[in-house]
Design a protein around this motif. Structure first.
Motif, mmCIF file in Angstrom:
data_model
loop_
_atom_site.group_PDB
_atom_site.id
_atom_site.type_symbol
_atom_site.label_atom_id
_atom_site.label_comp_id
_atom_site.label_asym_id
_atom_site.label_seq_id
_atom_site.Cartn_x
_atom_site.Cartn_y
_atom_site.Cartn_z
ATOM 1 N N TYR A 31 -18.525 10.274 19.946
ATOM 2 C CA TYR A 31 -19.226 9.642 18.824
ATOM 3 C C TYR A 31 -18.340 8.707 17.914
ATOM 4 O O TYR A 31 -17.540 9.348 17.568
ATOM 5 C CB TYR A 31 -19.959 11.008 18.133
ATOM 6 C CG TYR A 31 -20.967 10.426 16.862
ATOM 7 C CD1 TYR A 31 -20.177 10.061 15.650
ATOM 8 C CD2 TYR A 31 -22.165 10.419 17.201
ATOM 9 C CE1 TYR A 31 -21.066 9.591 14.876
ATOM 10 C CE2 TYR A 31 -22.972 9.864 16.049
ATOM 11 C CZ TYR A 31 -22.735 9.650 14.974
ATOM 12 O OH TYR A 31 -23.475 9.094 13.986
ATOM 13 N N TYR A 48 -23.987 3.149 15.179
ATOM 14 C CA TYR A 48 -23.318 4.254 15.860
ATOM 15 C C TYR A 48 -23.461 4.410 16.994
ATOM 16 O O TYR A 48 -24.344 3.764 17.682
ATOM 17 C CB TYR A 48 -23.893 5.754 15.085
ATOM 18 C CG TYR A 48 -25.128 6.130 15.443
ATOM 19 C CD1 TYR A 48 -26.004 5.743 14.772
ATOM 20 C CD2 TYR A 48 -25.480 6.953 16.548
ATOM 21 C CE1 TYR A 48 -27.464 6.318 14.775
ATOM 22 C CE2 TYR A 48 -26.514 7.417 16.707
ATOM 23 C CZ TYR A 48 -27.572 6.770 16.070
ATOM 24 O OH TYR A 48 -29.127 7.322 16.239
ATOM 25 N N ASP A 56 -26.885 2.901 18.695
ATOM 26 C CA ASP A 56 -28.088 2.732 17.993
ATOM 27 C C ASP A 56 -27.973 2.607 16.481
ATOM 28 O O ASP A 56 -26.650 2.487 16.071
ATOM 29 C CB ASP A 56 -28.675 4.312 18.049
ATOM 30 C CG ASP A 56 -30.234 4.428 17.809
ATOM 31 O OD1 ASP A 56 -30.801 5.451 17.970
ATOM 32 O OD2 ASP A 56 -30.905 3.308 17.536
ATOM 33 N N GLN B 92 -25.777 15.832 6.605
ATOM 34 C CA GLN B 92 -25.804 15.261 8.012
ATOM 35 C C GLN B 92 -27.338 15.659 8.430
ATOM 36 O O GLN B 92 -27.942 16.542 8.228
ATOM 37 C CB GLN B 92 -24.897 15.929 8.939
ATOM 38 C CG GLN B 92 -24.742 15.649 10.178
ATOM 39 C CD GLN B 92 -23.519 16.344 10.876
ATOM 40 O OE1 GLN B 92 -23.669 17.674 10.928
ATOM 41 N NE2 GLN B 92 -22.371 15.549 11.092
ATOM 42 N N LEU B 95 -30.656 11.383 13.509
ATOM 43 C CA LEU B 95 -31.336 9.898 13.298
ATOM 44 C C LEU B 95 -31.535 9.298 14.578
ATOM 45 O O LEU B 95 -30.477 9.331 15.442
ATOM 46 C CB LEU B 95 -30.536 9.330 12.171
ATOM 47 C CG LEU B 95 -31.035 7.998 11.863
ATOM 48 C CD1 LEU B 95 -32.092 7.778 11.044
ATOM 49 C CD2 LEU B 95 -29.851 7.322 11.056
ATOM 50 N N GLY B 96 -32.307 8.521 14.795
ATOM 51 C CA GLY B 96 -32.649 7.557 15.897
ATOM 52 C C GLY B 96 -32.877 8.063 17.209
ATOM 53 O O GLY B 96 -33.059 9.482 17.418
ATOM 54 N N GLU B 97 -32.861 7.345 18.241
ATOM 55 C CA GLU B 97 -33.419 7.337 19.531
ATOM 56 C C GLU B 97 -32.490 8.576 20.224
ATOM 57 O O GLU B 97 -32.871 9.406 20.950
ATOM 58 C CB GLU B 97 -33.587 6.380 20.161
ATOM 59 C CG GLU B 97 -34.813 5.274 19.649
ATOM 60 C CD GLU B 97 -34.883 4.054 20.667
ATOM 61 O OE1 GLU B 97 -35.839 3.230 20.499
ATOM 62 O OE2 GLU B 97 -34.277 4.122 21.425
ATOM 63 N N THR B 98 -31.139 8.437 19.683
ATOM 64 C CA THR B 98 -30.152 9.070 20.473
ATOM 65 C C THR B 98 -30.155 10.594 19.972
ATOM 66 O O THR B 98 -29.640 11.330 20.503
ATOM 67 C CB THR B 98 -28.927 8.492 20.287
ATOM 68 O OG1 THR B 98 -28.416 8.533 18.775
ATOM 69 C CG2 THR B 98 -28.731 7.087 21.024
ATOM 70 N N GLY B 99 -30.696 10.846 18.819
ATOM 71 C CA GLY B 99 -30.892 11.999 18.251
ATOM 72 C C GLY B 99 -29.492 12.677 17.689
ATOM 73 O O GLY B 99 -29.327 13.709 17.654
ATOM 74 N N ALA B 100 -28.734 11.553 17.430
ATOM 75 C CA ALA B 100 -27.250 12.094 17.180
ATOM 76 C C ALA B 100 -27.555 12.571 15.573
ATOM 77 O O ALA B 100 -28.322 12.101 14.916
ATOM 78 C CB ALA B 100 -26.321 10.892 17.250
ATOM 79 N N ASN B 101 -26.502 13.435 15.310
ATOM 80 C CA ASN B 101 -26.364 13.864 13.863
ATOM 81 C C ASN B 101 -25.389 12.725 13.007
ATOM 82 O O ASN B 101 -24.476 12.399 13.508
ATOM 83 C CB ASN B 101 -25.583 15.234 13.787
ATOM 84 C CG ASN B 101 -26.406 16.203 13.795
ATOM 85 O OD1 ASN B 101 -27.414 16.365 13.307
ATOM 86 N ND2 ASN B 101 -25.920 17.293 14.533
ATOM 87 N N ASN B 102 -26.062 12.072 12.113
ATOM 88 C CA ASN B 102 -25.392 10.904 11.446
ATOM 89 C C ASN B 102 -25.123 11.431 9.953
ATOM 90 O O ASN B 102 -26.057 12.411 9.500
ATOM 91 C CB ASN B 102 -26.194 9.961 11.299
ATOM 92 C CG ASN B 102 -26.231 8.981 12.589
ATOM 93 O OD1 ASN B 102 -24.925 9.005 13.167
ATOM 94 N ND2 ASN B 102 -27.391 8.786 13.230
ATOM 95 N N LEU B 103 -23.993 10.920 9.299
ATOM 96 C CA LEU B 103 -23.949 11.110 7.864
ATOM 97 C C LEU B 103 -24.320 10.296 6.818
ATOM 98 O O LEU B 103 -24.460 9.027 7.107
ATOM 99 C CB LEU B 103 -22.328 11.179 7.631
ATOM 100 C CG LEU B 103 -21.575 12.526 8.049
ATOM 101 C CD1 LEU B 103 -20.074 12.254 7.937
ATOM 102 C CD2 LEU B 103 -22.206 13.872 7.763
#
Lengths: 110, 115
Positions: A31, A48, A56, B92, B95-103
């Motif tokens: 990441y 990111y 994305d 955190q 977010l988004g299509e990837t489902g990643a945790n964002n800050l």
């Protein structure tokens, strides 16, 4: 182990010019992310990536492009710089919820 | 975007005093984190909180994840000159299509410690 490196450290552009901000990490983190930091606004997420080939949009993606061809590198491209993009840009890589930030690139667009 | 309200914006304290700062949001976060940023450098993680109600310490630092998951505070006890810097809270969220945790970051608290 260099961690997260960013180049250049400082850059001045004229409106309409393009450039790429480089970011690399040697920790094998999947990441990676780009933030911009403006006075009084904290850091805001631009784009990111959760791994090579996958990117994305974050909160403020307009005017910026990214790509992730390798795990190590995550460049940020400004196709046509605008004065509103004057900011400090931070790249980060993340493992187990801990983000490691680079030293930043201070960009001024005239 | 997500809005995190951090207060106070700045603090001037005497060395040895305790410091308290907090962060509130209209959004529910999975994780709360606190960072410190020194001039000319990127933020460095101080404390991470993963569960509502969690209270965590790291040396002279103590932070809590609010029960509602919409707020957090950071305390620094017995401040020293090297505590000077900008402190950021961050929440955190997926977010988004990837489902990643964002800050998502707060606006920061600038701390000055007077020797």
């Amino acid at each position: 182990n260099a961690g997260v490196t960013q180049t250049p450290k400082f850059q001045v552009l004229k409106t309409g010019q393009s450039m790429t901000l480089q970011c690399a990490q040697d920790m094998n983190h999947e990441y990676m992310s780009w933030y911009r930091q403006d006075p009084g606004m904290g850091l805001r997420l631009i784009h990111y990536s959760v791994g090579a080939g996958i990117t994305d949009q974050g909160e403020v993606p307009n005017g910026y492009n990214v790509s992730r061809s390798t795990t190590e590198d995550f460049p940020l491209r400004l196709l046509s710089a605008a004065p509103s993009q004057t900011s400090v840009y931070f790249c980060a890589s993340t493992r187990n919820n801990e983000q490691f930030f680079g030293p930043g690139t201070r960009l001024t667009v005239l | 975007g997500q809005q995190l309200n951090q207060s106070p914006q700045s603090m001037f304290i005497q060395e040895g005093e305790d410091v308290s700062m907090n962060c509130t949001s209209s959004s529910i976060f999975n994780t709360w984190l606190w960072y410190k940023q020194d001039p000319g450098e990127g933020p460095v993680l101080l404390i991470a909180l993963y569960k509502a109600g969690e209270l965590t310490s790291n040396g002279r630092l103590t932070a809590q994840f609010g029960i509602t998951r919409k707020d957090s505070f950071l305390n620094i006890s017995a401040s020293i000159p090297s505590d000077v810097g900008i402190y950021f809270c961050a929440g955190q969220l997926r977010l988004g299509e990837t489902g990643a945790n964002n800050l998502f970051f707060g606006t920061g608290t600038r701390l000055t410690v007077i020797p």
